[in-house]
Design a protein around this motif. Sequence first.
Motif, short mmCIF file in Angstrom:
data_model
loop_
_atom_site.label_atom_id
_atom_site.label_comp_id
_atom_site.label_asym_id
_atom_site.label_seq_id
_atom_site.Cartn_x
_atom_site.Cartn_y
_atom_site.Cartn_z
N PHE A 8 22.19 28.91 -37.00
CA PHE A 8 21.29 27.78 -36.81
C PHE A 8 21.00 27.16 -38.17
CE2 PHE A 8 17.02 25.90 -36.63
CZ PHE A 8 17.29 24.91 -35.70
N ASN A 9 21.24 25.86 -38.29
CA ASN A 9 21.01 25.13 -39.52
C ASN A 9 19.77 24.27 -39.32
OD1 ASN A 9 21.01 23.17 -41.58
ND2 ASN A 9 23.22 23.35 -41.81
N GLN A 10 18.72 24.54 -40.11
CA GLN A 10 17.47 23.81 -39.95
C GLN A 10 17.58 22.35 -40.39
OE1 GLN A 10 14.09 25.83 -41.61
NE2 GLN A 10 14.26 27.54 -40.19
N GLU A 11 18.45 22.09 -41.34
CA GLU A 11 18.60 20.71 -41.82
C GLU A 11 19.21 19.81 -40.75
OE1 GLU A 11 20.66 20.65 -45.54
OE2 GLU A 11 19.25 22.04 -46.46
N SER A 12 20.30 20.28 -40.15
CA SER A 12 20.94 19.46 -39.11
C SER A 12 20.33 19.73 -37.74
CB SER A 12 22.44 19.76 -39.07
OG SER A 12 22.67 21.09 -38.64
N ARG A 13 19.49 20.77 -37.65
CA ARG A 13 18.82 21.16 -36.41
C ARG A 13 19.82 21.40 -35.29
NH1 ARG A 13 13.47 20.91 -36.68
NH2 ARG A 13 13.05 20.41 -34.51
N SER A 14 20.89 22.12 -35.65
CA SER A 14 21.92 22.45 -34.67
C SER A 14 22.41 23.87 -34.94
CB SER A 14 23.08 21.46 -34.75
OG SER A 14 23.68 21.53 -36.02
N GLY A 15 23.11 24.42 -33.97
CA GLY A 15 23.59 25.78 -34.13
C GLY A 15 24.68 26.13 -33.16
N VAL A 16 25.01 27.43 -33.15
CA VAL A 16 26.09 27.95 -32.30
C VAL A 16 25.58 29.19 -31.57
CG1 VAL A 16 28.43 28.91 -32.27
CG2 VAL A 16 27.84 27.11 -33.91
N ILE A 17 25.89 29.26 -30.28
CA ILE A 17 25.54 30.40 -29.45
C ILE A 17 26.83 31.10 -29.03
CG2 ILE A 17 24.58 31.15 -27.25
CD1 ILE A 17 22.67 28.77 -27.40
N SER A 18 26.83 32.42 -29.12
CA SER A 18 27.93 33.21 -28.58
C SER A 18 27.53 33.64 -27.18
CB SER A 18 28.18 34.44 -29.46
OG SER A 18 29.15 35.27 -28.86
#
Length: 147
Positions: A8-18
């Motif tokens: 999870f990247n707070q700057e871009s406010r996006s992430g990846v879920i497995s």
Amino acid sequence: MKGKILDFNQESRSGVISGDDGNRYNFDMEQWKGSVLPKVGNKVDFAAKGENAEAIYIETLVAGGASKKIAAALFAFFLGAFGAHKFYLGYTKQGVIMLLVFLFGFILLGIPSAIIGIIAFVEFILYLVKSDEEFEQTYVIGKKPWF
């Protein structure tokens, strides 16, 4: 579907879920339904739509979070100098350190024992002032052993 947050990247406010199906799903904060920010390691329940995750809910706080928090706080208050709250939360090494410093502290006029007691009392206060979600994230999932 169930899964775990890998990134999870707070700057871009996006992430990846497995996902439990072995696939990875991208998400952004628009899909996050929790009251606290996502963190790496959070277990989540979500709907998969192609390569994206939608309607993401944190799964870590069922009914056990609050009771674990209260029990840990009570252990810290009544038996904290012996490290009982550390053992309860699964921090065996830190529990042994607290126990040994407390017991051997009497050789040094009780000063180390008093310090361990103060540390246990501070942890008692910290456990109580944190919300159930913060407690779960910090001490159960995040495995933060001290303060």
